[in-house]
Design a protein around this motif. Sequence first.
Motif, PDB file in Angstrom:
ATOM      1  N   GLY A 131     -24.148  83.231 -76.501  1.00  0.00           N
ATOM      2  CA  GLY A 131     -23.426  84.470 -76.207  1.00  0.00           C
ATOM      3  C   GLY A 131     -22.094  84.468 -76.919  1.00  0.00           C
ATOM      4  N   PRO A 132     -21.468  85.637 -77.011  1.00  0.00           N
ATOM      5  CA  PRO A 132     -20.178  85.694 -77.691  1.00  0.00           C
ATOM      6  C   PRO A 132     -19.103  84.950 -76.914  1.00  0.00           C
ATOM      7  CG  PRO A 132     -20.765  87.842 -76.779  1.00  0.00           C
ATOM      8  CD  PRO A 132     -21.933  86.947 -76.552  1.00  0.00           C
ATOM      9  N   SER A 133     -17.977  84.747 -77.538  1.00  0.00           N
ATOM     10  CA  SER A 133     -16.870  84.035 -76.918  1.00  0.00           C
ATOM     11  C   SER A 133     -16.430  84.756 -75.646  1.00  0.00           C
ATOM     12  CB  SER A 133     -15.727  83.968 -77.919  1.00  0.00           C
ATOM     13  OG  SER A 133     -14.772  83.072 -77.461  1.00  0.00           O
ATOM     14  N   GLY A 134     -16.228  83.985 -74.601  1.00  0.00           N
ATOM     15  CA  GLY A 134     -15.747  84.585 -73.349  1.00  0.00           C
ATOM     16  C   GLY A 134     -16.861  85.150 -72.486  1.00  0.00           C
ATOM     17  N   SER A 135     -18.127  84.911 -72.849  1.00  0.00           N
ATOM     18  CA  SER A 135     -19.219  85.507 -72.083  1.00  0.00           C
ATOM     19  C   SER A 135     -19.564  84.684 -70.845  1.00  0.00           C
ATOM     20  CB  SER A 135     -20.452  85.668 -72.970  1.00  0.00           C
ATOM     21  OG  SER A 135     -20.813  84.439 -73.549  1.00  0.00           O
ATOM     22  N   GLY A 136     -18.961  83.513 -70.696  1.00  0.00           N
ATOM     23  CA  GLY A 136     -19.160  82.744 -69.469  1.00  0.00           C
ATOM     24  C   GLY A 136     -20.093  81.554 -69.616  1.00  0.00           C
ATOM     25  N   LYS A 137     -20.405  81.154 -70.828  1.00  0.00           N
ATOM     26  CA  LYS A 137     -21.332  80.036 -71.055  1.00  0.00           C
ATOM     27  C   LYS A 137     -20.774  78.735 -70.490  1.00  0.00           C
ATOM     28  CE  LYS A 137     -21.026  80.520 -75.543  1.00  0.00           C
ATOM     29  NZ  LYS A 137     -20.080  81.629 -75.723  1.00  0.00           N
ATOM     30  N   THR A 138     -19.549  78.419 -70.896  1.00  0.00           N
ATOM     31  CA  THR A 138     -18.942  77.179 -70.423  1.00  0.00           C
ATOM     32  C   THR A 138     -18.803  77.201 -68.905  1.00  0.00           C
ATOM     33  OG1 THR A 138     -17.741  76.944 -72.486  1.00  0.00           O
ATOM     34  CG2 THR A 138     -16.897  75.714 -70.600  1.00  0.00           C
ATOM     35  N   THR A 139     -18.397  78.338 -68.366  1.00  0.00           N
ATOM     36  CA  THR A 139     -18.235  78.457 -66.920  1.00  0.00           C
ATOM     37  C   THR A 139     -19.548  78.162 -66.205  1.00  0.00           C
ATOM     38  OG1 THR A 139     -16.551  80.135 -67.323  1.00  0.00           O
ATOM     39  CG2 THR A 139     -17.443  80.000 -65.099  1.00  0.00           C
ATOM     40  N   LEU A 140     -20.659  78.713 -66.697  1.00  0.00           N
ATOM     41  CA  LEU A 140     -21.952  78.468 -66.070  1.00  0.00           C
ATOM     42  C   LEU A 140     -22.313  76.981 -66.140  1.00  0.00           C
ATOM     43  CD1 LEU A 140     -24.523  79.414 -64.740  1.00  0.00           C
ATOM     44  CD2 LEU A 140     -25.401  80.129 -66.958  1.00  0.00           C
TER      45      LEU A 140
ATOM     46  N   GLU B 277     -15.082  83.680 -59.903  1.00  0.00           N
ATOM     47  CA  GLU B 277     -13.901  84.480 -60.220  1.00  0.00           C
ATOM     48  C   GLU B 277     -12.728  83.563 -60.512  1.00  0.00           C
ATOM     49  OE1 GLU B 277     -13.344  87.002 -56.855  1.00  0.00           O
ATOM     50  OE2 GLU B 277     -15.157  88.166 -57.289  1.00  0.00           O
ATOM     51  N   PHE B 278     -12.029  83.834 -61.591  1.00  0.00           N
ATOM     52  CA  PHE B 278     -10.746  83.184 -61.844  1.00  0.00           C
ATOM     53  C   PHE B 278      -9.692  84.249 -61.610  1.00  0.00           C
ATOM     54  CE2 PHE B 278     -13.544  80.780 -64.766  1.00  0.00           C
ATOM     55  CZ  PHE B 278     -13.308  79.518 -64.272  1.00  0.00           C
ATOM     56  N   SER B 279      -8.848  84.033 -60.645  1.00  0.00           N
ATOM     57  CA  SER B 279      -7.819  85.002 -60.275  1.00  0.00           C
ATOM     58  C   SER B 279      -8.365  86.434 -60.292  1.00  0.00           C
ATOM     59  CB  SER B 279      -6.578  84.884 -61.166  1.00  0.00           C
ATOM     60  OG  SER B 279      -6.928  84.953 -62.518  1.00  0.00           O
ATOM     61  N   LEU B 280      -9.361  86.657 -59.470  1.00  0.00           N
ATOM     62  CA  LEU B 280      -9.956  87.972 -59.184  1.00  0.00           C
ATOM     63  C   LEU B 280     -10.841  88.530 -60.295  1.00  0.00           C
ATOM     64  CD1 LEU B 280      -7.091  89.768 -57.236  1.00  0.00           C
ATOM     65  CD2 LEU B 280      -9.051  88.481 -56.374  1.00  0.00           C
ATOM     66  N   TYR B 281     -10.625  88.076 -61.523  1.00  0.00           N
ATOM     67  CA  TYR B 281     -11.454  88.604 -62.598  1.00  0.00           C
ATOM     68  C   TYR B 281     -12.729  87.778 -62.670  1.00  0.00           C
ATOM     69  CZ  TYR B 281     -13.109  88.981 -67.378  1.00  0.00           C
ATOM     70  OH  TYR B 281     -13.889  89.123 -68.469  1.00  0.00           O
ATOM     71  N   PRO B 282     -13.928  88.437 -62.549  1.00  0.00           N
ATOM     72  CA  PRO B 282     -15.158  87.640 -62.530  1.00  0.00           C
ATOM     73  C   PRO B 282     -15.540  87.121 -63.924  1.00  0.00           C
ATOM     74  CG  PRO B 282     -15.690  89.962 -62.277  1.00  0.00           C
ATOM     75  CD  PRO B 282     -14.199  89.879 -62.383  1.00  0.00           C
ATOM     76  N   ALA B 283     -15.641  85.814 -64.047  1.00  0.00           N
ATOM     77  CA  ALA B 283     -16.096  85.214 -65.301  1.00  0.00           C
ATOM     78  C   ALA B 283     -17.615  85.160 -65.312  1.00  0.00           C
ATOM     79  CB  ALA B 283     -15.518  83.815 -65.457  1.00  0.00           C
ATOM     80  N   LEU B 284     -18.209  85.105 -64.131  1.00  0.00           N
ATOM     81  CA  LEU B 284     -19.666  85.163 -64.001  1.00  0.00           C
ATOM     82  C   LEU B 284     -19.986  86.141 -62.883  1.00  0.00           C
ATOM     83  CD1 LEU B 284     -21.200  81.599 -64.175  1.00  0.00           C
ATOM     84  CD2 LEU B 284     -21.267  83.379 -65.896  1.00  0.00           C
TER      85      LEU B 284
ATOM     86  N   ASP C 161     -21.799  71.075 -73.901  1.00  0.00           N
ATOM     87  CA  ASP C 161     -21.004  72.255 -74.233  1.00  0.00           C
ATOM     88  C   ASP C 161     -20.703  72.258 -75.724  1.00  0.00           C
ATOM     89  OD1 ASP C 161     -19.535  74.514 -74.183  1.00  0.00           O
ATOM     90  OD2 ASP C 161     -17.929  73.757 -72.908  1.00  0.00           O
ATOM     91  N   GLU C 162     -21.305  73.168 -76.427  1.00  0.00           N
ATOM     92  CA  GLU C 162     -21.164  73.260 -77.880  1.00  0.00           C
ATOM     93  C   GLU C 162     -21.133  71.880 -78.521  1.00  0.00           C
ATOM     94  OE1 GLU C 162     -18.813  76.208 -79.521  1.00  0.00           O
ATOM     95  OE2 GLU C 162     -18.838  77.477 -77.748  1.00  0.00           O
ATOM     96  N   PRO C 163     -22.234  71.157 -78.423  1.00  0.00           N
ATOM     97  CA  PRO C 163     -22.208  69.766 -78.845  1.00  0.00           C
ATOM     98  C   PRO C 163     -21.887  69.587 -80.328  1.00  0.00           C
ATOM     99  CG  PRO C 163     -24.460  70.489 -78.379  1.00  0.00           C
ATOM    100  CD  PRO C 163     -23.553  71.564 -77.917  1.00  0.00           C
TER     101      PRO C 163
ATOM    102  N   THR D  74     -24.128  77.080 -77.020  1.00  0.00           N
ATOM    103  CA  THR D  74     -23.845  77.194 -78.444  1.00  0.00           C
ATOM    104  C   THR D  74     -23.462  78.628 -78.730  1.00  0.00           C
ATOM    105  OG1 THR D  74     -24.755  76.948 -80.656  1.00  0.00           O
ATOM    106  CG2 THR D  74     -26.291  77.598 -78.942  1.00  0.00           C
ATOM    107  N   HIS D  75     -22.704  78.844 -79.802  1.00  0.00           N
ATOM    108  CA  HIS D  75     -22.629  80.236 -80.227  1.00  0.00           C
ATOM    109  C   HIS D  75     -23.226  80.389 -81.619  1.00  0.00           C
ATOM    110  CE1 HIS D  75     -18.260  79.104 -81.089  1.00  0.00           C
ATOM    111  NE2 HIS D  75     -18.908  79.008 -82.207  1.00  0.00           N
ATOM    112  N   ASP D  76     -23.956  79.332 -82.027  1.00  0.00           N
ATOM    113  CA  ASP D  76     -24.671  79.379 -83.292  1.00  0.00           C
ATOM    114  C   ASP D  76     -26.129  79.740 -82.986  1.00  0.00           C
ATOM    115  OD1 ASP D  76     -26.084  78.906 -85.559  1.00  0.00           O
ATOM    116  OD2 ASP D  76     -25.084  77.032 -86.055  1.00  0.00           O
TER     117      ASP D  76
END
Lengths: 348, 297
Positions: free
Chosen positions: A35-44, A11-18, A161-163, A194-196
Motif C-alpha cells: 500500500g502507499p505510504s501512510g496506509s497503515g501497513k507498519t501499524t497492522l 487510533e493515534f491521538s484520535l486519528y484512525p491509522a487502521l 517490515d520492509e525487509p 513492502t511498497h514494492d
Amino acid sequence: MDIRVDTVRKEFSLYPALNDVSLEVKSSELIALLGPSGSGKTTLLRLIAGLELPTAGRIFFGDEDASGKTVQERNVGFVFQAYALFRNMTVLDNISFGLKVRPRSTRPPNAEIRRRAMELLDLVQLTGLEKRFPQQLSGGQRQRVALARALAIEPRVLLLDEPFGALDAQVRKELRKWLREIHDRTGHTTVFVTHDQEEALELADRLVVMSQGKIEQVGTPDEVYDRPNSPFVFSFIGESSSIPVAVENRELWSGGRAIGLPAPADAPGEATLFFRPHDVELVEDGVGAALAGVVAASRRVGGTRRVELEVGGNPNRVEIDLPFDHPAGERTRIAFRPKRWRVFPGKV
Amino acid sequence: MYDEEVIYDSRRLVPPEEHTRPTTERPWVRRTLIGIAVVFMGLVLVLPLLLVFVEAFRKGAETYFAAFSDRNSQSAITLTLLVAAIAVPLNLVFGVAAAWCVAKYEFWGKSFLITLIDLPFSVSPVVSGMVYVLLFGAQSALGPILKANHIEIIFAVPGIVLATIFVTFPFIARELIPLMEDQGSVDEEAALSLGATGWQTFTRVTLPNIKWGLLYGVLLCNARAMGEFGAVSVVSGHIRGKTTTMPLDIEILYNEYNFTAAFAIASLLAMLALVTLVFKTILEFRFGDELAGTRRH
Ligand SMILES: Nc1ncnc2c1ncn2[C@@H]1O[C@H](COP(=O)(O)OP(=O)(O)OP(=O)(O)O)[C@@H](O)[C@H]1O
Ligand SMILES: [Mg+2]
C-alpha cells in the motif's frame, strides 16, 4: 500458526491509522501487505506483533486470543526496517540473544545455543562472519543477521517490515529469492510489508492491498492483478490507463461514439474504463467501433514503445504499449480496443 | 518497470560544481584571529590554573603537604568525597530515569519536564541553597517537626548533599536525552520481541548503547559536585571540621590569609578539573559519535 485479525481499529491521538481491519492469514502462508505510504501497513504489523495495542478489535493466534498478551508472550519474530541489530554485540551474540535471555528453566545450555546460532548463520549464508560487529557488515548481510536473529527464537509467526527497503535493486532481487527459499524450507507463517509491488507480486502467496487504514483487496497476485476490485487497486497494482466513459444501451461510449465494448449490467450513467497499456489490440481507424486518439508523445523503452494518446477532449492522456518496431508507431492517429478491461461506476 | 531514467541519466553529466570555501578571509586575518583566541585563553584560563600550583608550592613542597595534615582540611576532603559519593550515584539513577522518560515516551507536559530538568542550570546556586533553608530551616514549617525528631538537615551533611544533588542534577540527564532520542526505541523493541524482559532490555541493550555518554555525564557531574560552592555555602553553616567541603575550606583559609594552605587544597580541585578534562578529551576523541550532547555544554 494461523493469524486472525478481527475488526481491529487503531487510533493515534484520535486519528484512525487502521479502520476496522479484518484479515485471516493461513498457516505457513507468505503474505504481503502492500500500500502507499501512510496506509497503515507498519501499524497492522506492529499490532500483530504486540508492539502496539489495538484501540478496538482482537487478534487471534490459532484459536487463542492474543490481544491482551505482551510482545514477549506472543513469541513472534520481528524484522525491523532498519535492522535494529545490537551494535555492541557480535553477529553470533545478536543471533543468540533471544535464547540467552530466556529464563533459566527454558534456556538451552550455552553449547546448544551456540550450535543453533551457527546453524542459523549457515542458513542465512553468513558462515565465517560470526565474530563481526554489525557496523562491519553490508546492508544485505545485516538484513540476513536480523532474519537469523528473529528465527532463533523459533517464532510462531515471522513479521518483516520492509525487509529489503534500504537495499539496492540488485541485492533486493537476490534476497527476495532467498527469503522465498527460507520460507519454503522453514514453513513459518510470514507477513511482510513492502511498497514494492514487483516484490509483492513475485514473492507472496497472497497480497493484502491497503489504502488509508483500510484493506482494499486480498487475493493471490494473479487475482489482484487480473481482477482488481476498485479503481484504487487497478491503478496501484501494475500499469494502468483510464478514461471516462458513458454507459448506455449496455455499451460503453466515449466522445459520443460507441467503442465496441459491452457494458457490464450496471445502470446507465457516467463510468470509468480501466485497462492495462499492454492489453490492447489495434484496429483500423474508422473501421468498427474503437477508441481513437491523436498521438501526443511516444517513446521507446526497451522492447516496447509507449504511446500517449489524446482521446476526445480528455485532459488525461491514455497510454498504450506497442512492440517497438510496430508500424503504427509512425502514425499520428491510432485506434485501439482494450482486450481486458474493467469499468467502475462514476468518475474517478 | 520503466527505465526511462537511464536515458536521461546520460545527459546529466554536468561538470562537478566549483568548490568554494564557506569562509574567505585572508591568511593574515585568520592567523590574527587564532592568535587573539590563544592569547585570551592563555590569560584567562591556563594562567590562573598554573598560578594555583605556583602559589601552592611557593613555600616549598613541605608546607604544601603540611596543608593536608591539618585535621580540618582532612575532614573537608573526606566530606567532599562523601557528598560526591552520595550525590553522583543518585543523580546517575535520576538522570537515566529522566532521560529514559523524555526520550522513549510521549506524554503530556514533556517539554515542561525538560525545562524543569534545566532549572538548576538557570537558577543561581545561592538561590538553590536558600530554597533548602526555606524548606528545612528552623524558621520553616518543617523546622519544628525536624527538630522534634532530632533530624538535622540545614547546617549539616544532609543539607549539603541535597543542595549538591539539586545543582548537579542536569548534567547526566542533559547528556543522555539527545543521545537516547537519537537512538530511538527500535533496539529496545527488537529486544522485547526476542523475549527479553524490561530489565534485560535495559541492561543488555540500552545501557551499552549509552555507556560512553553516561560516563561523560558522570565525569561532569562529579567535577561539579566536588567543586560546588554557592548552594553548599548557604546550607553548610561553615562549621569547621564538620560541615565545610573543600571549596568552603579554601575560602576560610584564604580569609585567614593562609594562602599556601588555601592554594594547596585548591590545587586538588584544579587537578580534578585537569583529570576530568583529559578523560573528556579522550572520550570525545574515541567515542565522539556516541556523545550526542558533546557540543551542547
Ligand atoms: N506512533 C505514532 N503516532 C502517531 N501517528 C502514527 C504513529 N505511527 C503511525 N502513525 C500514523 O498512522 C498512519 C499509518 O502509519 P504506518 O506507519 O502504519 O504507515 P505505513 O503504511 O507503514 O507507511 P510507510 O510505507 O510510509 O511505512 C500514518 O498516518 C501515521 O502518521
Ligand atoms: Mg511503514
